[in-house]
Design a protein around this motif. Structure first.
Motif, PDB file in Angstrom:
ATOM      1  N   ASP A   1     -48.380 -39.891 -85.450  1.00 58.40           N
ATOM      2  CA  ASP A   1     -49.171 -39.729 -84.234  1.00 58.40           C
ATOM      3  C   ASP A   1     -48.243 -39.941 -83.032  1.00 58.40           C
ATOM      4  N   ARG A   2     -48.835 -39.970 -81.835  1.00 57.01           N
ATOM      5  CA  ARG A   2     -47.997 -40.035 -80.640  1.00 57.01           C
ATOM      6  C   ARG A   2     -47.148 -41.318 -80.597  1.00 57.01           C
ATOM      7  N   ALA A   3     -47.774 -42.450 -80.936  1.00 55.96           N
ATOM      8  CA  ALA A   3     -47.026 -43.714 -80.927  1.00 55.96           C
ATOM      9  C   ALA A   3     -45.899 -43.670 -81.957  1.00 55.96           C
ATOM     10  N   GLY A   4     -46.184 -43.049 -83.095  1.00 55.93           N
ATOM     11  CA  GLY A   4     -45.161 -42.918 -84.130  1.00 55.93           C
ATOM     12  C   GLY A   4     -44.003 -42.056 -83.669  1.00 55.93           C
ATOM     13  N   LEU A   5     -44.329 -40.959 -82.964  1.00 57.00           N
ATOM     14  CA  LEU A   5     -43.274 -40.089 -82.437  1.00 57.00           C
ATOM     15  C   LEU A   5     -42.432 -40.826 -81.395  1.00 57.00           C
ATOM     16  N   GLN A   6     -43.098 -41.661 -80.582  1.00 61.85           N
ATOM     17  CA  GLN A   6     -42.351 -42.436 -79.579  1.00 61.85           C
ATOM     18  C   GLN A   6     -41.396 -43.416 -80.260  1.00 61.85           C
ATOM     19  N   ALA A   7     -41.879 -44.064 -81.317  1.00 67.22           N
ATOM     20  CA  ALA A   7     -41.027 -45.006 -82.050  1.00 67.22           C
ATOM     21  C   ALA A   7     -39.831 -44.275 -82.646  1.00 67.22           C
ATOM     22  N   LEU A   8     -40.088 -43.086 -83.176  1.00 68.08           N
ATOM     23  CA  LEU A   8     -39.003 -42.281 -83.743  1.00 68.08           C
ATOM     24  C   LEU A   8     -37.997 -41.892 -82.662  1.00 68.08           C
ATOM     25  N   GLN A   9     -38.513 -41.489 -81.499  1.00 66.86           N
ATOM     26  CA  GLN A   9     -37.613 -41.119 -80.394  1.00 66.86           C
ATOM     27  C   GLN A   9     -36.732 -42.301 -79.991  1.00 66.86           C
ATOM     28  N   ARG A  10     -37.335 -43.508 -79.921  1.00 69.94           N
ATOM     29  CA  ARG A  10     -36.543 -44.685 -79.552  1.00 69.94           C
ATOM     30  C   ARG A  10     -35.482 -44.982 -80.622  1.00 69.94           C
ATOM     31  N   GLY A  11     -35.871 -44.812 -81.889  1.00 72.30           N
ATOM     32  CA  GLY A  11     -34.920 -45.052 -82.974  1.00 72.30           C
ATOM     33  C   GLY A  11     -33.752 -44.077 -82.917  1.00 72.30           C
ATOM     34  N   LEU A  12     -34.059 -42.795 -82.671  1.00 69.36           N
ATOM     35  CA  LEU A  12     -33.008 -41.784 -82.576  1.00 69.36           C
ATOM     36  C   LEU A  12     -32.124 -42.039 -81.359  1.00 69.36           C
ATOM     37  N   ALA A  13     -32.756 -42.510 -80.252  1.00 66.47           N
ATOM     38  CA  ALA A  13     -31.976 -42.802 -79.042  1.00 66.47           C
ATOM     39  C   ALA A  13     -30.997 -43.939 -79.306  1.00 66.47           C
ATOM     40  N   SER A  14     -31.435 -44.947 -80.068  1.00 70.84           N
ATOM     41  CA  SER A  14     -30.547 -46.085 -80.328  1.00 70.84           C
ATOM     42  C   SER A  14     -29.380 -45.669 -81.225  1.00 70.84           C
ATOM     43  N   GLU A  15     -29.531 -44.573 -81.930  1.00 71.12           N
ATOM     44  CA  GLU A  15     -28.437 -44.039 -82.753  1.00 71.12           C
ATOM     45  C   GLU A  15     -27.584 -43.052 -81.967  1.00 71.12           C
ATOM     46  N   GLY A  16     -27.927 -42.842 -80.692  1.00 75.04           N
ATOM     47  CA  GLY A  16     -27.167 -41.904 -79.864  1.00 75.04           C
ATOM     48  C   GLY A  16     -27.474 -40.445 -80.171  1.00 75.04           C
ATOM     49  N   LEU A  17     -28.636 -40.178 -80.812  1.00 71.52           N
ATOM     50  CA  LEU A  17     -28.941 -38.809 -81.234  1.00 71.52           C
ATOM     51  C   LEU A  17     -30.014 -38.147 -80.365  1.00 71.52           C
ATOM     52  N   TYR A  18     -30.645 -38.914 -79.492  1.00 66.55           N
ATOM     53  CA  TYR A  18     -31.736 -38.373 -78.675  1.00 66.55           C
ATOM     54  C   TYR A  18     -31.609 -38.940 -77.276  1.00 66.55           C
ATOM     55  N   SER A  19     -31.588 -38.041 -76.281  1.00 61.43           N
ATOM     56  CA  SER A  19     -31.399 -38.524 -74.910  1.00 61.43           C
ATOM     57  C   SER A  19     -32.595 -38.203 -74.018  1.00 61.43           C
TER      58      SER A  19
END
Ligand code: CA
Length: 408
Positions: A349-367
């Protein structure tokens, strides 16, 4: 791409309706006070708009006619602004509704009745009749539901409330320019609550730039002329860069052990790698394409072309673009999708997608922003992570991926 940004608002009426009910309603006194404030702001807005409109060539007569009987904001439009919709809905929920058996049947009948007109439009613009019909179907159910909200009042309500800054004020001035040219009478200029007009759901600025008088009566009439509506859709797509040599995309099957990491390339290259169309047709020799797996590796697979981006320019949404493309295929006699969509447990869901985005950002893969919206940017980031981790690179965001990224 301003028109594209507004179009998402105009086009999301069907997919994000009725989400305003979660908060407790204010009491009657608060409602009256708020309504008085809205009415005062509306009156001041219209008074300030008048000199700007006249400076742009709108005649006093047109201005008075446009606002005759419009004494305050449209309460239904105000309610819509306060209840913005969800963004985390999966692609297929929208697709199933937008490409229903009833709509396919109606579209085929309308297409047969309008075959001659559609053929001339296709010859002039290079946009296939099935694509024009599909847009018409998704936007207004083939002209049956172009919206009944008076456009000037809706736009003035949005502009006076400063919804999205100056965007709707500019659209209102464009609407007045349309009235000045006499394409439509003020009382007949109607559409959605967000200012999208008529059978094609164009915002006024899009109308001014792209609408067409196909039937030759001197008026660009996207409200009551089917020929003008269809030709205007095709003209807009041509202006956006529609490539007549390739489809919007192709529903395909992948061979066993296909390397999803090589997800973009030439159509001929995908053919050589064993990718086959679901409908049995052959892929064109030339043209760029990319794999799109909106439900992950187990679901339907598409090869999308640059024309998919053209559809997204009409309305910036993967779900919308896929619905238009698949409806066009079905209207042209194509088969249903060959694979099932994932079940509820397999999506975020939306909250899950946000968590995923934050996780990818912390890996330097999503800006990008952690906004909970799925789209090409998030897909690319997911795919980069999958490739790095040696996972099947379908670009599909799952709960398992979110959990994997959340682990220390
Ligand atoms: Ca006309």
């Amino acid at each position: 791409m301003r028109s594209a940004r507004i179009a998402i608002l105009a086009g999301c009426i069907g997919c994000c309706a009725s989400t305003a009910l979660a908060e407790p309603a204010p009491g009657p006194a608060a409602v009256r006070k708020s309504a008085r404030g809205d009415a005062a702001a509306f009156g001041a807005f219209v008074a300030a708009l008048r000199p700007d409109a006249l400076a742009r060539g709108i005649s006093p007569k047109t201005f008075e006619a446009a606002f005759r009987g419009v004494s305050g904001p449209d309460p239904a439009v105000l309610a819509r602004i306060k209840g913005q919709g969800e963004f985390g809905r999966p692609v297929w929920e929208y697709l199933v509704g937008a490409v229903s058996p009833g709509r396919i049947a109606r579209g085929r009948a309308r297409g047969a009745a309008l075959r001659a007109t559609l053929a001339v439009i296709e010859a002039r613009t290079g946009v296939p009749a099935s694509i024009v019909l599909a847009f018409w179907g998704v936007e207004s159910d083939f002209g049956a539901s172009g919206g009944t909200v008076p456009t000037v009042r809706a736009l003035a309500t949005l502009a006076a409330a400063r919804h999205r800054g100056d965007l709707f004020r500019d659209e209102l001035l464009a609407a007045l320019a349309i009235l000045e040219r006499g394409d439509i009478a003020p009382e007949a200029m109607r559409g959605s609550w967000a200012g999208a007009m008529g059978q094609v759901q164009f915002l006024p600025s899009t109308f001014l730039a792209h609408a067409v008088d196909f039937d030759g009566d001197g008026h660009r009439d996207i409200w009551t002329s089917e020929a003008d509506a269809l030709a205007s859709i095709a003209a807009y797509l041509k202006d956006l860069g529609w490539n007549p040599n390739v489809a919007w995309g192709y529903a395909v099957r992948l061979p066993e052990a296909f390397d999803l990491a090589r997800h973009a390339g030439d159509l001929s290259e995908f053919s050589r790698r064993g990718v086959r169309r679901v409908d049995g047709g052959s892929l064109p020799e030339a043209g760029a394409a990319a794999l799109f797996l909106p439900g992950g590796a187990g679901g339907p697979v598409f090869l999308i072309t640059d024309n998919f981006a053209v559809i997204r320019a009409y309305n910036t949404s993967d779900a919308y673009a896929l619905a238009v493309g698949h409806l066009a295929d079905r209207l042209a006699g194509g088969p249903p999708l060959a694979a099932p969509w994932p079940s509820g447990a397999a999506r975020l869901d939306r909250a899950g997608l946000q968590a995923l985005q934050r996780g990818l950002a912390s890996e330097g893969l999503y800006s990008g922003e952690a906004d909970g919206r799925a789209g090409p940017v998030l897909r690319d980031a997911v795919r980069r992570y999958q490739i790095r981790e040696g996972l099947p690179a379908d670009g599909y965001a799952t709960p398992a991926l979110r959990d994997r990224l959340a682990r220390p």
